[in-house]
Design an enzyme around this catalytic site. Structure first.
Site, short mmCIF file in Angstrom:
data_model
loop_
_atom_site.label_atom_id
_atom_site.label_comp_id
_atom_site.label_asym_id
_atom_site.label_seq_id
_atom_site.Cartn_x
_atom_site.Cartn_y
_atom_site.Cartn_z
N HIS A 1 0.86 -1.20 0.01
CA HIS A 1 -0.04 0.01 0.10
C HIS A 1 0.85 1.36 -0.14
O HIS A 1 0.59 2.26 -0.83
CB HIS A 1 -0.87 0.16 1.20
N LYS B 1 -16.42 -7.23 5.80
CA LYS B 1 -15.11 -8.08 5.76
C LYS B 1 -14.59 -8.38 7.22
O LYS B 1 -13.77 -9.06 7.49
CB LYS B 1 -13.92 -7.10 5.03
N ARG C 1 -2.32 -6.35 -8.45
CA ARG C 1 -1.18 -7.03 -7.75
C ARG C 1 -0.98 -8.14 -8.92
O ARG C 1 0.21 -8.37 -9.16
CB ARG C 1 -1.41 -7.59 -6.38
N SER D 1 -3.24 -7.93 2.76
CA SER D 1 -3.46 -7.81 4.22
C SER D 1 -3.88 -8.96 4.77
O SER D 1 -3.59 -9.23 6.01
CB SER D 1 -4.58 -6.54 4.42
#
Length: 161
Positions: free
Chosen positions: A18, A42, A91, A129
């Site tokens: 990030h 989430k 990514r 993450s």
């Protein structure tokens, strides 16, 4: 022309990947807003206030970067903060389809806001993450994936479990 970009995400926690994108965006745009989403669906490890604090701690060096939390539609948040660009990170190819759909929906909701995709440096392509949380929970070393202050918060979070 003064261009404000918004970089949204859950940032649970913020990673070196990030930060790499924030650094790149800070060079491209006049102002970058890092926007931590509530993301109740989430079930984040860190609450919104904690995530905003962590981001603040690690972006202090960037004069043109600010941090907010938000719990609205992204395009509404962008409009409220006069951002004309949404930054999204890619990514891997697997990210593209989902991100492409999001960009299309955001364009439909707010055609005046553009989405820009940035790719992280090669060493950060695999970092997520969720992987960081799992490694930390299992007492693994996350030093090369997150800033030191974030590593410390992860250790504290899992010691209190």
């Amino acid at each position: 022309m003064n261009i404000t970009a918004i970089y949204p995400g859950t940032f649970d926690p913020i990673t070196n990947g990030h930060l790499d994108l924030i650094c790149r965006a800070a060079k491209l745009f006049d102002h970058v807003i890092v926007a931590a989403a509530t993301s109740l669906g989430k079930k984040p490890l860190f609450n919104l206030e904690e995530r905003v604090e962590m981001i603040h701690e690690v972006v202090r060096e960037f004069e043109n970067v600010s941090v907010i939390g938000f719990d609205t539609l992204l395009v509404e948040c962008a409009k409220r903060h006069q951002a004309s660009v949404i930054i999204r990170g890619l990514r891997a190819v697997s990210d593209f389809e989902y991100e492409f759909q999001l960009a299309g929906m955001n364009r439909r909701l707010s055609p005046e806001i553009e989405t820009v995709f940035l790719t992280p440096a090669e060493q950060y392509e695999f970092i997520s993450s969720s992987m960081i949380r799992e490694i930390a929970q299992l007492k693994g070393d996350v030093s090369s994936f997150v800033p030191d202050s974030v590593k410390q918060r992860l250790i504290e979070k899992f010691v209190t479990e």
